[in-house]
Design a protein around this motif. Structure first.
Motif, mmCIF file in Angstrom:
data_model
loop_
_atom_site.group_PDB
_atom_site.id
_atom_site.type_symbol
_atom_site.label_atom_id
_atom_site.label_comp_id
_atom_site.label_asym_id
_atom_site.label_seq_id
_atom_site.Cartn_x
_atom_site.Cartn_y
_atom_site.Cartn_z
ATOM 1 N N GLY A 186 116.371 11.776 94.941
ATOM 2 C CA GLY A 186 116.006 13.195 95.013
ATOM 3 C C GLY A 186 116.686 14.065 93.973
ATOM 4 N N LYS A 187 117.107 13.471 92.876
ATOM 5 C CA LYS A 187 117.733 14.253 91.794
ATOM 6 C C LYS A 187 117.151 13.837 90.457
ATOM 7 C CE LYS A 187 122.267 15.383 91.821
ATOM 8 N NZ LYS A 187 122.665 16.542 92.633
ATOM 9 N N LYS A 188 117.114 14.798 89.527
ATOM 10 C CA LYS A 188 116.721 14.452 88.157
ATOM 11 C C LYS A 188 117.951 14.504 87.266
ATOM 12 C CE LYS A 188 111.831 15.467 87.960
ATOM 13 N NZ LYS A 188 110.763 16.329 87.456
ATOM 14 N N PRO A 189 118.518 13.346 86.954
ATOM 15 C CA PRO A 189 119.781 13.319 86.209
ATOM 16 C C PRO A 189 119.594 13.575 84.721
ATOM 17 C CG PRO A 189 119.032 11.103 86.667
ATOM 18 C CD PRO A 189 118.032 12.014 87.298
ATOM 19 N N GLU A 190 120.703 13.859 84.053
ATOM 20 C CA GLU A 190 120.735 13.811 82.595
ATOM 21 C C GLU A 190 120.605 12.348 82.187
ATOM 22 O OE1 GLU A 190 120.962 16.838 80.867
ATOM 23 O OE2 GLU A 190 120.611 17.361 82.964
ATOM 24 N N VAL A 191 119.960 12.100 81.048
ATOM 25 C CA VAL A 191 119.746 10.721 80.624
ATOM 26 C C VAL A 191 120.149 10.577 79.158
ATOM 27 C CG1 VAL A 191 118.044 8.866 80.372
ATOM 28 C CG2 VAL A 191 117.783 10.558 82.215
ATOM 29 N N ASN A 203 108.726 2.913 67.848
ATOM 30 C CA ASN A 203 109.115 4.287 67.524
ATOM 31 C C ASN A 203 110.245 4.745 68.440
ATOM 32 O OD1 ASN A 203 109.178 7.170 67.821
ATOM 33 N ND2 ASN A 203 107.250 7.265 66.670
ATOM 34 N N ASP A 204 111.416 4.970 67.858
ATOM 35 C CA ASP A 204 112.599 5.315 68.660
ATOM 36 C C ASP A 204 112.361 6.532 69.553
ATOM 37 O OD1 ASP A 204 113.962 3.234 67.678
ATOM 38 O OD2 ASP A 204 115.547 4.383 66.684
ATOM 39 N N ASP A 205 111.787 7.589 68.996
ATOM 40 C CA ASP A 205 111.568 8.803 69.775
ATOM 41 C C ASP A 205 110.661 8.547 70.963
ATOM 42 O OD1 ASP A 205 113.160 10.175 68.082
ATOM 43 O OD2 ASP A 205 111.524 11.120 66.946
ATOM 44 N N LYS A 206 109.572 7.810 70.700
ATOM 45 C CA LYS A 206 108.602 7.579 71.774
ATOM 46 C C LYS A 206 109.174 6.708 72.873
ATOM 47 C CE LYS A 206 104.301 8.681 69.560
ATOM 48 N NZ LYS A 206 103.288 8.207 68.613
ATOM 49 N N ILE A 207 109.887 5.678 72.469
ATOM 50 C CA ILE A 207 110.425 4.781 73.486
ATOM 51 C C ILE A 207 111.504 5.502 74.303
ATOM 52 C CG2 ILE A 207 112.318 3.607 72.226
ATOM 53 C CD1 ILE A 207 111.122 1.008 73.354
ATOM 54 N N GLU A 208 112.274 6.320 73.624
ATOM 55 C CA GLU A 208 113.309 7.048 74.377
ATOM 56 C C GLU A 208 112.688 8.055 75.332
ATOM 57 O OE1 GLU A 208 116.482 8.511 71.903
ATOM 58 O OE2 GLU A 208 116.865 6.501 71.092
ATOM 59 N N GLU A 209 111.637 8.690 74.884
ATOM 60 C CA GLU A 209 110.956 9.654 75.754
ATOM 61 C C GLU A 209 110.415 8.948 76.998
ATOM 62 O OE1 GLU A 209 107.749 11.823 73.786
ATOM 63 O OE2 GLU A 209 106.906 12.176 75.789
ATOM 64 N N ALA A 210 109.827 7.784 76.775
ATOM 65 C CA ALA A 210 109.252 7.039 77.900
ATOM 66 C C ALA A 210 110.346 6.572 78.864
ATOM 67 C CB ALA A 210 108.459 5.844 77.370
ATOM 68 N N LEU A 211 111.436 6.056 78.313
ATOM 69 C CA LEU A 211 112.512 5.557 79.180
ATOM 70 C C LEU A 211 113.176 6.717 79.932
ATOM 71 C CD1 LEU A 211 114.224 2.787 76.982
ATOM 72 C CD2 LEU A 211 112.460 2.526 78.751
ATOM 73 N N ARG A 212 113.325 7.845 79.254
ATOM 74 C CA ARG A 212 113.923 9.011 79.914
ATOM 75 C C ARG A 212 113.050 9.431 81.112
ATOM 76 N NH1 ARG A 212 115.256 11.708 75.804
ATOM 77 N NH2 ARG A 212 117.483 11.366 76.099
ATOM 78 N N ARG A 213 111.752 9.428 80.880
ATOM 79 C CA ARG A 213 110.842 9.832 81.952
ATOM 80 C C ARG A 213 110.969 8.871 83.144
ATOM 81 N NH1 ARG A 213 106.076 9.267 79.508
ATOM 82 N NH2 ARG A 213 105.768 7.407 80.794
ATOM 83 N N ILE A 214 111.049 7.584 82.837
ATOM 84 C CA ILE A 214 111.182 6.587 83.914
ATOM 85 C C ILE A 214 112.494 6.791 84.670
ATOM 86 C CG2 ILE A 214 111.510 4.117 84.392
ATOM 87 C CD1 ILE A 214 109.544 3.582 82.051
ATOM 88 N N ALA A 215 113.578 6.990 83.935
ATOM 89 C CA ALA A 215 114.889 7.163 84.589
ATOM 90 C C ALA A 215 114.861 8.359 85.538
ATOM 91 C CB ALA A 215 115.983 7.345 83.537
ATOM 92 N N ARG A 216 114.241 9.437 85.092
ATOM 93 C CA ARG A 216 114.217 10.643 85.914
ATOM 94 C C ARG A 216 113.267 10.488 87.107
ATOM 95 N NH1 ARG A 216 116.396 15.294 83.294
ATOM 96 N NH2 ARG A 216 114.835 16.679 84.174
ATOM 97 N N GLN A 217 112.152 9.823 86.853
ATOM 98 C CA GLN A 217 111.167 9.641 87.912
ATOM 99 C C GLN A 217 111.708 8.743 89.036
ATOM 100 O OE1 GLN A 217 107.596 8.211 86.069
ATOM 101 N NE2 GLN A 217 106.416 9.876 87.017
ATOM 102 N N VAL A 218 112.280 7.622 88.638
ATOM 103 C CA VAL A 218 112.822 6.696 89.645
ATOM 104 C C VAL A 218 113.969 7.377 90.397
ATOM 105 C CG1 VAL A 218 113.992 4.487 90.018
ATOM 106 C CG2 VAL A 218 112.125 4.651 88.347
ATOM 107 N N SER A 219 114.814 8.105 89.677
ATOM 108 C CA SER A 219 115.928 8.795 90.339
ATOM 109 C C SER A 219 115.399 9.807 91.350
ATOM 110 C CB SER A 219 116.804 9.514 89.310
ATOM 111 O OG SER A 219 117.368 8.595 88.411
ATOM 112 N N MET A 220 114.384 10.535 90.946
ATOM 113 C CA MET A 220 113.812 11.542 91.844
ATOM 114 C C MET A 220 113.301 10.877 93.122
ATOM 115 S SD MET A 220 113.593 14.789 91.860
ATOM 116 C CE MET A 220 113.123 15.708 93.330
ATOM 117 N N GLU A 221 112.616 9.764 92.959
ATOM 118 C CA GLU A 221 112.078 9.066 94.135
ATOM 119 C C GLU A 221 113.197 8.495 95.001
ATOM 120 O OE1 GLU A 221 109.405 6.111 92.601
ATOM 121 O OE2 GLU A 221 108.121 7.675 91.717
ATOM 122 N N GLU A 222 114.195 7.916 94.363
ATOM 123 C CA GLU A 222 115.227 7.200 95.109
ATOM 124 C C GLU A 222 116.294 8.126 95.690
ATOM 125 O OE1 GLU A 222 115.649 3.868 95.872
ATOM 126 O OE2 GLU A 222 113.530 3.795 95.311
#
Lengths: 558, 558
Positions: free
Chosen positions: B543-548, B522-541
């Protein structure tokens, strides 16, 4: 080898902000060093979007950390202390400050996981801090924050007087008044003052500065005259002003409530360290909500229009259960720092829409500056009689004007900007070396160099928008399907009325159909060609040349 | 059906800029309309990065274009005429202006491929333009540009006096002086003035405004005192100031050279239309390069720090063969408009670094405002004796203050902001309708709505940076290789020291290895999951939540 006395500003000389000054004494290249102030400056959307704080680039200082004997903080304004917790780990030297400044610094260090004892609290002159070849005294001087201090820096090469930020105020409400007799004595001790390193902020303001005490009567009168709730804003750290405002509120029969984390921290630190006495009692926001509006005064953060401070929050609606209404008044007991006008005006108009009367500093009736004006600087030159004067704490135009002022009186003076190492051993300042002195950005949790290109790319995306192209090529270098284009920050449709992304895709497909193998098999060449197409089509369709990111994926036989 | 008289500001009421006012007369909903002014406002990096011009949203006017009888332009400032060429095609009605204003407008229309004759040049009062139920006269009034005009708008519902931009200047150097006798006569004709719609810009400046003529002596004295080259900047359209500056230069034995396209256009248009007489002759930049510095004066564009104007160019180095040197002087014969401080200060400091003395307006010695101050507004109220007053040309706080000023004198007055349609038929202004009144951006060659989200996305990319993820899935919904991550406007490495993009890729790969089919298909679901990962890892590494942006490509059996 002869020893020399050097001065090296890394921040604050050529700008108002991120003060960081270095003094050295010893053999060339092996001078022992002390650091005076480690401050920040604040980002803006024009040049530093997304950045959290700006600090001086301390690479040189970190490389020479073994030569540093101590760090001194003159006062607790962010442009003098704000970088301490962010850069201390690269320096790891003892920090000296007076009680109130030290208390604010300790809170910052603790938040960063650095032991509070790193900051050693010292008494003012005649107490002397010995650090390598330096003997340093904190000299009480008036400013817009308690316990601001000048530093007497005695070295075998002579006495330096580093003013820190100051004004000449003989009745500053909170903190020590300016004491001309003490200044005179400092100038007369030993061989007198060799170098005066001086605040230049207000060199273009001709008249003598006015005392904090002149504000009490007009503020009291103003507040008494308001019928609804009155809300006043000023710098959180201007503890004297907070006291004057609160006293005026109480005199007008109002309960006073402080809003904003920074303000409460300043007041409690000032009380804990004994610099703030006689502050009227205040109430919390919950209690304030029950007080009739005509009996209530709020004192809030956000005098510079900062979006997240209490002033801006109140201009947008309810904040901690409190809100502004028609018939209320809002007072800026502050001056807008150049560059902050848009934010401040936005708040003024938002209040106007609510029917709130906005009162600003009204040509100084409700605000006085914390810096010495031109006439005050001349007074100090005359009392201290330095052999040389180095202007600091100013943009280039302030430094230049201050140097001219000193030169006109026969004092040797030079404009010295960030990164210029000056030898003060002789009778005139002499630039002997240029140090790489840039800016470091705190961006989220990461420090980046101003020249790293990261922020430049953000600005480019903001100005030009973005086109993103993904292309998949199969094992035979043949495009698998068509290139896929997405845009961000660009109009969806352009001149032709057709979607921009599709127009770009069509043009790329046409190109790929005809492209020779030597291009299509080479990632650099194909990306260059696709980038050119994306920019060309965009220019034709929407009149803009966007930033372009191309992602080429090649499937491989595995 | 009764007829009514309406006023509807679409721009300029609640801001200083993009003036666009509509008047109507006739049966409700069928009023015949005239438009007064079609101006622009200028973008800034804070809120409108990448935008070229900002105009009022004219959707309502375009929908009702068949009801429009004419467009009137009061004067040739960009905030009154700048949108004309960009919006005329949506309205296609005759435009009326006086000669100089019309000439400037015609040049703009021609550039946009619209016939110059679209603008009809009209004489001032007593000449009357008839447009539907409206009889309109142009009333000469002083301002900071030649031939600024107020409008008398006579309707069966009464006389409206629309001031345009004005000041009360009895010796304006160029253009017509303020004529109180004529104003008195206008008030006494017929039933007098029903509604005064008035400029509010300087309502917070208490004292009467000063005349342009007061500048001649101080400017002449100043210019004569300079030893090197002197460069002066002011608004290109302030033709009177250009004349005063040029005359002062010539009196000091200097050749005068005008730099900047806008300035030359203004001067030649003023000369062609006969409003500028006695302007001293000027020389071109090539000739100027051969004149000794002490005998040369440049008058240049860019008083607001605009990056591409002549002032900014000179602050960065050579411009058209001319450059500033130590000992030269630079004069701002202008006031910095709030919001432009950063750009102006940047130029001042760049000149300071060159050793150039910068002189600013010095509390009005070298500049006077083009707008009526509070005392002047009161003078006009007293002469014109309107039954109602609607403040215009001001931010909300200016409009509110002006309305209070009128109310205190017993004049019915209301704050009316963009989009509020007001019925002026009775004795008090009455809001009868709210029209969607936003902003339209000219962005490259495309017009976009302020609320379209395009600019919001640019701001987000600038504040947060961007992560771009491409993922290819094969025919069986299996990832083909790993997801590919690129970043833009983000630090390359974060907390761990490893590249941020790789950290995100690793985390995504791990997720995809474990992800159930219902997500991965499911395109929507996979994109939602990947977006969450991108933002989460960025926040940890970092300290920012980027646009994805996630691009998922699915290979299909074909």
């Amino acid at each position: 080898m002869t020893e020399r006395l050097i001065y090296l500003p890394l921040g604050g000389a050529g700008e108002i902000g991120m003060n960081a000054y270095v003094y050295g004494y010893g053999p060339e290249g092996k001078e022992r060093l002390i650091v005076v102030d480690l401050g920040v400056t604040f980002p803006d959307m024009d040049s530093t979007p997304g950045v959290d704080l700006i600090m001086a680039d301390l690479a040189w200082l970190e490389e020479n950390a073994d030569r540093i004997d101590a760090i001194f903080i003159t006062h607790a304004h962010e442009d003098h202390i704000g970088a301490l917790a962010h850069v201390w780990n690269g320096l790891r030297k003892p920090v000296y400050a007076r009680a109130f400044t030290g208390r604010i610094g300790q809170l910052k260090l603790e938040e960063a996981g650095i032991p509070a004892e790193t900051i050693r609290i010292v008494e003012p002159r005649p107490h002397v801090v010995e650090a390598g070849p330096f003997k340093v005294q904190f000299v009480p001087i008036s400013h817009s924050i308690p316990e601001s201090s000048a530093l007497i820096i005695d070295t075998p090469g002579g006495r330096i007087f580093h003013t820190g930020d100051f004004k000449l105020d003989q009745s500053p409400i909170v903190g020590e008044p300016f004491d001309p007799a003490m200044f005179k004595q400092i100038a007369e001790e030993g061989d007198g003052i060799k170098v005066l390193v001086s605040d230049s902020t207000n060199v273009f303001s001709p008249h003598p500065g006015r005392s904090e005490a002149t504000l009490a009567a007009p503020l009291t009168e103003l507040i008494a005259a308001q019928k609804g709730m009155i809300v006043a804003t000023t710098f959180a750290s201007n503890v004297a002003r907070l006291k004057t405002l609160a006293e005026a509120g109480v005199a007008a029969g109002r309960s006073v409530c402080l809003l904003g984390r920074a303000m409460k921290r300043m007041v409690s630190s000032a009380q804990e360290t004994g610099v703030l006495l006689g502050m009227p009692g205040t109430i919390g926001p919950e209690e304030a909500a029950d007080v009739p509006r005509g009996n209530l005064m709020l004192i809030v953060t956000g005098s510079q229009g900062e979006r997240r401070a209490a002033s801006a929050q109140l201009s947008r609606g309810k904040y901690l259960g409190l809100e502004m209404k028609e018939g209320d008044s809002f007072l800026f007991s502050s001056k807008t720092i150049p560059g902050n006008e848009r934010g401040v005006i936005r708040i003024m108009n938002a209040f106007s829409e609510m029917g709130v009367d906005v009162i600003d500093d009204n040509n100084g009736l409700y605000h006085v500056s914390g810096h010495a004006n031109r006439a005050d600087l001349e007074t100090v030159h005359a009392i201290l009689q330095p052999k040389m004067l180095i202007p600091m704490h100013g943009e280039h135009r302030h430094l230049r004007e201050h140097a001219k002022l000193a030169q006109a009186k026969g004092i040797a003076s030079e404009v010295v900007i960030n990164g210029e190492m000056v030898d003060l051993s002789g009778n005139v300042p002499k630039v002997v070396e240029h140090i790489e002195a840039g800016r470091t950005y705190l961006d989220g949790s990461v420090k980046i160099g101003a020249m790293d290109g990261v922020v430049r790319n953000r600005i480019r995306m903001a100005l030009n928008g973005l086109v993103l192209v993904t292309l998949i090529l199969d094992e035979q270098d043949q495009p698998l399907g068509e290139p896929w284009v997405e845009t961000m920050g660009l109009p969806k449709t352009g001149r032709g009325g057709a979607p921009l992304a599709e127009q770009i895709e069509d043009e790329m497909t046409e190109f790929l159909d005809r492209a020779p193998v030597k291009i299509i098999s080479n990632d650099d060449k194909i990306e260059e060609a696709l980038r050119r197409i994306a920019r060309q089509v965009s220019m034709e369709e929407i009149g803009k040349k966007p930033e372009v990111i191309i992602v080429t994926s090649r499937l491989t036989d595995e």
